[in-house]
Design an enzyme around this catalytic site. Structure first.
Site, PDB file in Angstrom:
ATOM      1  N   ARG A  28      18.992 -24.540  33.814  1.00  0.00           N
ATOM      2  CA  ARG A  28      18.715 -25.248  32.559  1.00  0.00           C
ATOM      3  C   ARG A  28      19.803 -26.306  32.401  1.00  0.00           C
ATOM      4  NH1 ARG A  28      19.996 -24.024  26.809  1.00  0.00           N
ATOM      5  NH2 ARG A  28      18.362 -24.909  25.458  1.00  0.00           N
ATOM      6  N   ASN A  43      17.551 -28.267  21.967  1.00  0.00           N
ATOM      7  CA  ASN A  43      18.382 -27.069  21.920  1.00  0.00           C
ATOM      8  C   ASN A  43      18.655 -26.628  20.483  1.00  0.00           C
ATOM      9  OD1 ASN A  43      20.277 -25.152  23.382  1.00  0.00           O
ATOM     10  ND2 ASN A  43      21.701 -26.122  21.940  1.00  0.00           N
ATOM     11  N   GLU A  44      18.419 -25.365  20.208  1.00  0.00           N
ATOM     12  CA  GLU A  44      18.768 -24.736  18.916  1.00  0.00           C
ATOM     13  C   GLU A  44      18.500 -25.665  17.735  1.00  0.00           C
ATOM     14  OE1 GLU A  44      22.763 -23.211  19.350  1.00  0.00           O
ATOM     15  OE2 GLU A  44      22.198 -21.938  21.044  1.00  0.00           O
ATOM     16  N   HIS A  60      17.802 -17.348  21.962  1.00  0.00           N
ATOM     17  CA  HIS A  60      19.181 -17.308  22.428  1.00  0.00           C
ATOM     18  C   HIS A  60      19.827 -16.049  21.863  1.00  0.00           C
ATOM     19  CE1 HIS A  60      19.386 -21.965  23.156  1.00  0.00           C
ATOM     20  NE2 HIS A  60      18.419 -21.350  23.829  1.00  0.00           N
ATOM     21  N   TYR A  84      23.128 -14.009  21.229  1.00  0.00           N
ATOM     22  CA  TYR A  84      24.572 -13.869  21.127  1.00  0.00           C
ATOM     23  C   TYR A  84      24.870 -12.712  20.166  1.00  0.00           C
ATOM     24  CZ  TYR A  84      24.832 -18.236  23.769  1.00  0.00           C
ATOM     25  OH  TYR A  84      24.713 -19.191  24.752  1.00  0.00           O
ATOM     26  N   GLU A 120      19.372 -18.560  26.512  1.00  0.00           N
ATOM     27  CA  GLU A 120      20.830 -18.517  26.572  1.00  0.00           C
ATOM     28  C   GLU A 120      21.264 -17.112  26.174  1.00  0.00           C
ATOM     29  OE1 GLU A 120      23.179 -21.236  24.312  1.00  0.00           O
ATOM     30  OE2 GLU A 120      22.011 -23.002  24.898  1.00  0.00           O
ATOM     31  N   TRP A 129      24.501 -18.508  29.735  1.00  0.00           N
ATOM     32  CA  TRP A 129      25.372 -19.621  29.354  1.00  0.00           C
ATOM     33  C   TRP A 129      26.792 -19.248  29.737  1.00  0.00           C
ATOM     34  CZ3 TRP A 129      24.142 -24.349  27.274  1.00  0.00           C
ATOM     35  CH2 TRP A 129      25.244 -25.161  26.935  1.00  0.00           C
TER      36      TRP A 129
END
Length: 329
Positions: free
Chosen positions: A78, A155-156, A222, A224, A251, A280
């Site tokens: 990516r 992105n995001e 994503h 996290y 991610e 990531w």
């Protein structure tokens, strides 16, 4: 502030399934396509992404990274690009070169516009409409590359403010690309800095998928600090699988400032569900998140502990990645 993800959703995700038509693509696919809630390559083989993110737009001279990422077993990279609104624009020639590097190294190329990151909360971030304009402006580098390239619109795209328009804005951006003749598989990120703690993407994914004239959109979460337990990870991903909506972890890391993600569960769950993941990131993170570098100074012979984990650990890239059949078996 990142709000906690809870297991119990306020909307029954099973309702999505009633609106999703699974089966053959809605058009004559020339490259990647979605069928039955799964991504397939141009040969009709199911394709599960196993790879990493590479911050190309900030390190354009690090072109050897593509070969190095492939050598460690990845099937996908990516690639961070910029529309020119927040960082130096990656022009058509540079995008074409990135695609060429991916193809030379038998990698599937996920191209993402990073300038949308945290829109509505992050100063300087741009809208998905602006990102869509960027993709249209570089379409000559993308045309004919449908077998090798997936377009990740932005992105995001939304922080933790004003994200209620995510579904409408995402659907409009997809339709903008389709109207410009881009038939590639399109990837769309969740709001809330990609982590969707509000379940905005989860609860609107079916309508966004249905709005794509080509029915060729995949969803990217994503993971996290919001995803710090196996139960949360499993619940989120399984709801998409049950609804036959294509999902991947676009991610994730082994640590983060907003909490400690459960990377072992992310990797094990995606493997058991046949879903993709893209860690990531390869190298070059700022000092405050330098622990997310997989290599020291872009050196593939100097993997960090995170690099060792994602490439060589249980359910890691080396053990689970399969090259896209468009490059041969």
């Amino acid at each position: 502030m990142k709000t906690r993800l809870t297991i119990a959703g306020t909307v029954l995700f099973a309702l999505f399934a009633a609106t999703v038509v699974a089966g053959s693509p809605a058009y004559a696919a020339t490259g990647f396509y979605v069928s039955g809630g799964r991504l397939h390559d141009a040969n009709g083989s199911e394709f599960v992404m196993r790879g990493v993110n590479h911050a190309h737009t900030w390190y354009t001279s690090q072109t050897s990274s593509f070969a190095n990422i492939k050598a460690l077993g990845a099937n996908t990279v990516r690639v961070v690009l910029s529309t020119g609104d927040r960082w130096t624009r990656n022009d058509t020639a540079d995008v074409a070169n990135v695609v060429s590097l991916c193809k030379q190294n038998r990698l599937i190329c996920v191209l993402e516009a990073h300038d949308t990151t945290g829109y509505g909360e992050q100063s300087g971030a741009v809208s998905l409409a602006r990102a869509a304009d960027y993709w249209v402006s570089v379409r000559s580098a993308l045309a004919g590359q449908e077998k090798y390239v997936i377009i990740n619109i932005g992105n995001e795209p939304y922080g933790n403010n004003n994200y209620s328009s995510w579904a409408t804005d995402t659907a409009n951006a997809v339709k903008r690309l389709r109207g410009a003749g881009l038939t590639h598989t399109i990837m769309v990120d969740a709001p809330n800095w990609g982590q969707d703690w509000s379940f905005t993407m989860r609860d609107n994914a079916a309508s966004v998928f249905a709005s794509d004239p080509n029915k060729n959109t995949v969803f990217s979460i994503h993971m996290y600090g919001v995803f710090d337990t196996a139960a949360e990870i499993s619940d989120y991903l399984n709801r998409f699988v049950t609804a036959r909506l294509p999902i991947l972890v676009g991610e994730f890391g082994h640590n983060h400032s907003d909490g400690n993600p459960d990377e072992d569960a992310i990797m094990a769950t995606t493997q058991s569900l046949r879903l993709g993941y893209l860690g990531w990131s390869w190298s070059g993170n700022s000092s405050d998140v330098g622990y997310l570098d997989m290599t020291n100074g872009f050196n593939p012979n100097s993997l960090t502990s995170w690099g060792q984990r994602i490439f060589n650990g249980a359910n890691g890239i080396k053990a689970t990645a399969k090259q896209a059949t468009v490059y041969g078996r």
